[in-house]
Write a protein that holds these residues in place. Structure first.
Motif, PDB file in Angstrom:
ATOM      1  N   SER B  55       0.846  -1.203   0.000  1.00 24.92           N
ATOM      2  CA  SER B  55       0.000   0.000   0.000  1.00 24.92           C
ATOM      3  C   SER B  55       0.878   1.249   0.000  1.00 24.92           C
ATOM      4  O   SER B  55       0.555   2.245  -0.662  1.00 24.92           O
ATOM      5  N   LEU B  56       1.988   1.175   0.744  1.00 25.61           N
ATOM      6  CA  LEU B  56       2.929   2.311   0.761  1.00 25.61           C
ATOM      7  C   LEU B  56       3.506   2.545  -0.636  1.00 25.61           C
ATOM      8  O   LEU B  56       3.585   3.694  -1.098  1.00 25.61           O
ATOM      9  N   ILE B  57       3.879   1.441  -1.309  1.00 23.79           N
ATOM     10  CA  ILE B  57       4.421   1.572  -2.681  1.00 23.79           C
ATOM     11  C   ILE B  57       3.363   2.203  -3.593  1.00 23.79           C
ATOM     12  O   ILE B  57       3.657   3.079  -4.408  1.00 23.79           O
ATOM     13  N   LEU B  58       2.110   1.763  -3.404  1.00 17.16           N
ATOM     14  CA  LEU B  58       1.012   2.318  -4.219  1.00 17.16           C
ATOM     15  C   LEU B  58       0.840   3.813  -3.939  1.00 17.16           C
ATOM     16  O   LEU B  58       0.633   4.615  -4.865  1.00 17.16           O
ATOM     17  N   LEU B  59       0.965   4.169  -2.654  1.00 17.21           N
ATOM     18  CA  LEU B  59       0.812   5.576  -2.263  1.00 17.21           C
ATOM     19  C   LEU B  59       1.921   6.436  -2.900  1.00 17.21           C
ATOM     20  O   LEU B  59       1.638   7.474  -3.513  1.00 17.21           O
ATOM     21  N   ILE B  60       3.158   5.956  -2.780  1.00 15.21           N
ATOM     22  CA  ILE B  60       4.286   6.713  -3.353  1.00 15.21           C
ATOM     23  C   ILE B  60       4.111   6.819  -4.874  1.00 15.21           C
ATOM     24  O   ILE B  60       4.289   7.885  -5.465  1.00 15.21           O
ATOM     25  N   GLY B  61       3.717   5.698  -5.480  1.00 13.60           N
ATOM     26  CA  GLY B  61       3.480   5.694  -6.933  1.00 13.60           C
ATOM     27  C   GLY B  61       2.403   6.688  -7.322  1.00 13.60           C
ATOM     28  O   GLY B  61       2.468   7.325  -8.374  1.00 13.60           O
ATOM     29  N   GLY B  62       1.388   6.830  -6.464  1.00 14.17           N
ATOM     30  CA  GLY B  62       0.288   7.762  -6.732  1.00 14.17           C
ATOM     31  C   GLY B  62       0.764   9.200  -6.791  1.00 14.17           C
ATOM     32  O   GLY B  62       0.293   9.993  -7.613  1.00 14.17           O
ATOM     33  N   PHE B  63       1.743   9.522  -5.942  1.00 18.28           N
ATOM     34  CA  PHE B  63       2.278  10.890  -5.951  1.00 18.28           C
ATOM     35  C   PHE B  63       3.176  11.116  -7.160  1.00 18.28           C
ATOM     36  O   PHE B  63       3.245  12.203  -7.703  1.00 18.28           O
ATOM     37  N   LYS B  64       3.879  10.037  -7.541  1.00 21.57           N
ATOM     38  CA  LYS B  64       4.823  10.179  -8.647  1.00 21.57           C
ATOM     39  C   LYS B  64       4.115  10.154 -10.003  1.00 21.57           C
ATOM     40  O   LYS B  64       4.544  10.811 -10.934  1.00 21.57           O
ATOM     41  N   THR B  65       3.052   9.372 -10.092  1.00 27.75           N
ATOM     42  CA  THR B  65       2.405   9.190 -11.392  1.00 27.75           C
ATOM     43  C   THR B  65       1.938  10.519 -11.947  1.00 27.75           C
ATOM     44  O   THR B  65       1.258  11.282 -11.274  1.00 27.75           O
ATOM     45  N   ILE B  66       2.333  10.769 -13.138  1.00 31.45           N
ATOM     46  CA  ILE B  66       1.905  12.005 -13.782  1.00 31.45           C
ATOM     47  C   ILE B  66       1.113  11.615 -15.018  1.00 31.45           C
ATOM     48  O   ILE B  66       1.657  11.076 -15.975  1.00 31.45           O
ATOM     49  N   LYS B  67      -0.149  11.795 -14.940  1.00 29.40           N
ATOM     50  CA  LYS B  67      -0.974  11.413 -16.096  1.00 29.40           C
ATOM     51  C   LYS B  67      -2.295  12.147 -16.050  1.00 29.40           C
ATOM     52  O   LYS B  67      -2.699  12.688 -15.016  1.00 29.40           O
ATOM     53  N   LYS B  68      -2.974  12.122 -17.149  1.00 33.57           N
ATOM     54  CA  LYS B  68      -4.283  12.749 -17.193  1.00 33.57           C
ATOM     55  C   LYS B  68      -5.272  11.767 -16.571  1.00 33.57           C
ATOM     56  O   LYS B  68      -5.312  10.609 -16.963  1.00 33.57           O
ATOM     57  N   GLU B  69      -6.011  12.230 -15.575  1.00 30.93           N
ATOM     58  CA  GLU B  69      -6.960  11.330 -14.924  1.00 30.93           C
ATOM     59  C   GLU B  69      -8.134  11.025 -15.854  1.00 30.93           C
ATOM     60  O   GLU B  69      -8.598  11.893 -16.583  1.00 30.93           O
ATOM     61  N   LYS B  70      -8.536   9.776 -15.820  1.00 31.92           N
ATOM     62  CA  LYS B  70      -9.661   9.388 -16.675  1.00 31.92           C
ATOM     63  C   LYS B  70     -10.948   9.988 -16.134  1.00 31.92           C
ATOM     64  O   LYS B  70     -11.101  10.162 -14.929  1.00 31.92           O
ATOM     65  N   ASP B  71     -11.872  10.235 -17.023  1.00 29.61           N
ATOM     66  CA  ASP B  71     -13.182  10.703 -16.578  1.00 29.61           C
ATOM     67  C   ASP B  71     -13.966   9.482 -16.102  1.00 29.61           C
ATOM     68  O   ASP B  71     -14.306   8.602 -16.887  1.00 29.61           O
ATOM     69  N   LEU B  72     -14.187   9.382 -14.790  1.00 30.10           N
ATOM     70  CA  LEU B  72     -14.830   8.180 -14.246  1.00 30.10           C
ATOM     71  C   LEU B  72     -16.306   8.411 -13.917  1.00 30.10           C
ATOM     72  O   LEU B  72     -16.811   7.861 -12.953  1.00 30.10           O
ATOM     73  N   LYS B  73     -16.932   9.244 -14.722  1.00 30.89           N
ATOM     74  CA  LYS B  73     -18.339   9.535 -14.420  1.00 30.89           C
ATOM     75  C   LYS B  73     -19.194   8.283 -14.613  1.00 30.89           C
ATOM     76  O   LYS B  73     -19.322   7.773 -15.714  1.00 30.89           O
ATOM     77  N   VAL B  74     -19.727   7.803 -13.531  1.00 32.31           N
ATOM     78  CA  VAL B  74     -20.580   6.615 -13.600  1.00 32.31           C
ATOM     79  C   VAL B  74     -21.903   6.957 -12.943  1.00 32.31           C
ATOM     80  O   VAL B  74     -21.936   7.611 -11.897  1.00 32.31           O
ATOM     81  N   ASN B  75     -22.979   6.519 -13.582  1.00 29.18           N
ATOM     82  CA  ASN B  75     -24.280   6.757 -12.976  1.00 29.18           C
ATOM     83  C   ASN B  75     -24.533   5.680 -11.918  1.00 29.18           C
ATOM     84  O   ASN B  75     -24.888   4.548 -12.247  1.00 29.18           O
ATOM     85  N   TYR B  76     -24.277   6.051 -10.663  1.00 20.16           N
ATOM     86  CA  TYR B  76     -24.412   5.075  -9.587  1.00 20.16           C
ATOM     87  C   TYR B  76     -25.867   4.860  -9.175  1.00 20.16           C
ATOM     88  O   TYR B  76     -26.155   4.005  -8.365  1.00 20.16           O
ATOM     89  N   LYS B  77     -26.782   5.676  -9.740  1.00 22.72           N
ATOM     90  CA  LYS B  77     -28.192   5.579  -9.356  1.00 22.72           C
ATOM     91  C   LYS B  77     -28.729   4.155  -9.607  1.00 22.72           C
ATOM     92  O   LYS B  77     -29.316   3.535  -8.726  1.00 22.72           O
ATOM     93  N   PHE B  78     -28.466   3.653 -10.813  1.00 21.89           N
ATOM     94  CA  PHE B  78     -28.925   2.310 -11.184  1.00 21.89           C
ATOM     95  C   PHE B  78     -28.314   1.238 -10.290  1.00 21.89           C
ATOM     96  O   PHE B  78     -28.990   0.317  -9.846  1.00 21.89           O
ATOM     97  N   ILE B  79     -27.018   1.409 -10.043  1.00 24.42           N
ATOM     98  CA  ILE B  79     -26.286   0.401  -9.261  1.00 24.42           C
ATOM     99  C   ILE B  79     -26.884   0.300  -7.855  1.00 24.42           C
ATOM    100  O   ILE B  79     -27.223  -0.785  -7.387  1.00 24.42           O
ATOM    101  N   ILE B  80     -27.015   1.472  -7.205  1.00 26.11           N
ATOM    102  CA  ILE B  80     -27.534   1.495  -5.832  1.00 26.11           C
ATOM    103  C   ILE B  80     -28.948   0.919  -5.815  1.00 26.11           C
ATOM    104  O   ILE B  80     -29.285   0.079  -4.972  1.00 26.11           O
ATOM    105  N   LEU B  81     -29.757   1.344  -6.793  1.00 27.05           N
ATOM    106  CA  LEU B  81     -31.144   0.881  -6.868  1.00 27.05           C
ATOM    107  C   LEU B  81     -31.190  -0.642  -7.025  1.00 27.05           C
ATOM    108  O   LEU B  81     -31.938  -1.341  -6.335  1.00 27.05           O
ATOM    109  N   PHE B  82     -30.353  -1.151  -7.918  1.00 27.10           N
ATOM    110  CA  PHE B  82     -30.303  -2.587  -8.189  1.00 27.10           C
ATOM    111  C   PHE B  82     -29.917  -3.365  -6.921  1.00 27.10           C
ATOM    112  O   PHE B  82     -30.546  -4.365  -6.569  1.00 27.10           O
TER     113      PHE B  82
END
Lengths: 487, 145
Positions: B55-82
């Motif tokens: 998890s520490l390696i993942l955390l350090i990697g998260g700070f180092k990673t330089i990239k364009k974040e993906k658009d993660l827009k998800v309609n959770y309404k259906f999921i929660i309802l389901f």
């Protein structure tokens, strides 16, 4: 070999068993173990030959038909079919469900046949090898299985490893197998028996896939059409299928190791040894289905080896078959060959007929079954949801298992969205118990030995497994540091 | 292309760091001062330490990673309802007959997913529920609630 038992009635009974196996294996939540257990209770008054014919039919075809739901619905019928979902389902989603099922059928047949042939010619030698495995060897074998995690994670290796460790941790929830105390149950009584694998599998793969489908745009939710033109050169993979079957037979012969380890090791082998596959692994590579299906079906022959020669079951189904032997007054183990030598031939021949039934039923039903992907999502998803619920309930008739399945479905969905590997988590969940108990047995042996290091590394099996684990870990680290994908 | 920290990995790493710490503490508590070598808490402790390090390696990697974040827009309404409807269905299992309850469950899910034809929904939900009930109870000896 005395084949006087072989007549039309015998073949017909194997066929009936095979039909039952096809149905049981393809139903989410119903296991081959449950099917054979049911048959033992139904056939205990029958003639032994007839009872074994039906049971072997269920066993051979039931293991194969787990691939049907794995490919069509992304629901592995058993842990051994997890590797099949990795490429089978993506292939079906491309409209090639018929091709995927055809490959699964052919290589399940090949795997079963090779496993049974090895059983026929080298049962005694292999059982001696299986007996020389010590707790440390089982631990190293499961660790070797866990090192295949790099093959199951395409995007983020660290997240793949973390998923596997979460799975290993979850496998430790419940009653401690050595001392009998509770571990990490949060005071929930139902968790005392641990996290049941089948509801977790249905949730993590099947239910989470339903939730994932709900997030797709309506434009992507259109009905899929089967590509009737797609022709897969199924016989191109005979070498890979045979090697995977060999892996399956050897691992299957180790009591307790089982088909999930075999299919994942074979999948890992296929991924590392297939140069430039036309389709990437995890996206519908035919080689992935070949390896997984050959290996898990070859485990049938493998698991029968210690059962018939030593009276030690190789897996849960052979444990049930062992009970059928006792019900019919037979003595499995070394005495079987002296007292009832024909029984070995009966099991072998029934299994071989069963393997041909895989071909027959597979080819007859594949065109019909593959049409599942053409059903509109509005109709298919609710039905799969209901089947998942009933499947999770059926194993232990427990509402708690159903709640657990839905919860795992939601967790699986979140993990997928955040690039964690559900397959690696399942791998950890399946192997964790084996690792834990054998790790502690090894520690117990070490603590009572004067020369612990010598005690550990004296056996050639241990040395080979240790070298393999080390090689696999170093390879993964090198790939991770160099930023390349494994395989 | 925007250059950003990988917030998603940082968030995941923090959650997992907390989780692994909890397991470490619980493992030590489980051992209860006994010898570690045969303890039921030793293996969970080793696993959680590995989790912590990764998890520490993942955390350090998260700070180092330089990239364009993906658009993660998800309609959770259906999921929660389901999920909520599924939980309600499971809660009611045993309080109503399986065929009736499952028919309603399937009908509601199909409506949510956009099937508009009432006749079609009614036929599919009734037939499926009845078939599943008959197969499981009569052929497979599974007593459904």
């Amino acid at each position: 070999m005395d084949l006087s038992f072989l007549n039309m009635e015998f073949i017909f009974l194997v066929f009936i068993g095979s039909l039952t196996g096809l149905f049981i294996g393809a139903m989410p939540g119903l296991s081959v173990t449950m099917g054979t257990a049911l048959l033992v209770s139904l056939t205990y008054t029958w003639d032994t030959n007839n009872a074994m014919a039906v049971i072997m039919g269920v066993y051979t075809v039931g293991v194969y038909s787990g691939a049907v739901t794995a490919i069509l619905l992304n629901i592995p019928g058993a842990p051994s079919s997890v590797a099949t979902t990795l490429d089978g389902y993506p292939l079906a989603k491309k409209g090639d469900s018929r091709a995927a099922l055809k490959v699964a059928t052919i290589y399940s047949f090949l795997g079963t046949l090779i496993g049974l042939v090895i059983l026929g010619i080298s049962a005694r030698q292999l059982s001696r090898l299986a007996l020389s495995f010590r707790p440390i060897d089982y631990f190293l074998l499961s660790l070797l299985g866990l090192t295949t995690v790099g093959s199951l994670t395409s995007d983020n290796f660290i997240k793949g490893l973390l998923s596997a460790l979460i799975g290993v941790f979850l496998s430790m929830v419940g009653t401690d197998p050595i001392h009998g105390g509770s571990r990490f149950t949060l005071g929930i009584t139902n968790l005392q028996r641990g996290i049941p694998i089948i509801p977790a599998l249905i949730g993590l793969f099947g239910f989470s896939e339903i939730l994932y489908q709900l997030t797709l745009d309506s434009s992507k939710k259109e009905v899929l059409k089967i590509n009737k033109e797609t022709e897969v050169e199924a016989f191109k993979y005979l070498k890979l299928g045979s090697i995977s079957a060999l892996i399956g037979t050897i691992i299957g012969a180790l009591p307790g190791a089982g088909s999930p380890v075999a299919s994942l090791l074979a999948y890992n082998y296929a991924k590392k040894n297939t140069k430039k596959p036309p389709v990437q692994f995890g996206e519908g590579a035919v080689e992935g289905i070949v390896a997984s299906e050959s290996a898990n079906n070859a485990c049938i022959g493998g698991a029968l080896i210690p059962m018939l020669t030593l009276g030690v079951p190789g897996d849960a189904v052979t444990a049930v078959i062992l009970s059928a032997f006792y019900v019919h007054g037979l003595n499995p183990g070394p005495l079987l060959f002296q007292e009832t030598p024909q029984m070995f031939s009966i099991i072998l021949v029934a299994g071989i007929i069963g393997s041909f039934m895989i071909l027959l039923l597979g080819f007859l039903l594949t065109p019909i079954l593959s049409k599942v992907i053409e059903i509109k999502k509005e109709h298919l998803l609710p039905v799969v949801a209901l089947l998942s619920i009933v499947g999770a309930y059926a194993g232990n008739t427990s509402i708690f298992d159903v709640l657990l399945m839905v919860t795992f479905g939601f967790i699986g969905f979140i993990l997928k969205r955040r690039n964690f590997s559900v397959a690696a988590l399942v791998l950890g969940l399946v192997l964790g118990g084996l690792m834990d108990s054998n790790f502690r047995r090894t520690m117990s042996l070490i603590s009572s030995s004067d020369k612990p290091v010598l005690e550990l590394l004296l056996s050639p099996i241990t040395l080979v497994l240790f070298a393999l684990v080390l090689f696999s870990i170093l390879r993964s680290i090198i790939y991770y540091i160099s930023g390349k994908k494994e395989g | 292309m925007k250059k950003l920290k990988n917030k998603s990995d940082i968030f995941d790493a923090i959650i997992l760091l907390v989780l692994s710490l909890i397991i470490i503490i619980r493992s030590i508590a489980l051992n209860n001062g006994r010898s570690w070598i045969l303890s039921p808490a030793l293996f969970p402790l080793i696993v959680s330490i590995f989790m912590f390090v990764l998890s520490l390696i993942l955390l350090i990697g998260g700070f180092k990673t330089i990239k364009k974040e993906k658009d993660l827009k998800v309609n959770y309404k259906f999921i929660i309802l389901f999920v909520v409807i599924s939980y309600i269905y499971i809660y009611l299992l045993g309080k109503f007959h399986f065929i009736f309850l499952s028919t309603v469950y399937l009908y509601v899910l199909m409506s949510i997913l956009g099937e508009e034809k009432i006749g079609k929904k009614a036929i599919i939900s009734t037939t499926t529920s009845t078939l599943i009930f008959l197969i499981f109870t009569n052929f497979l000896n599974v007593l459904l609630p």
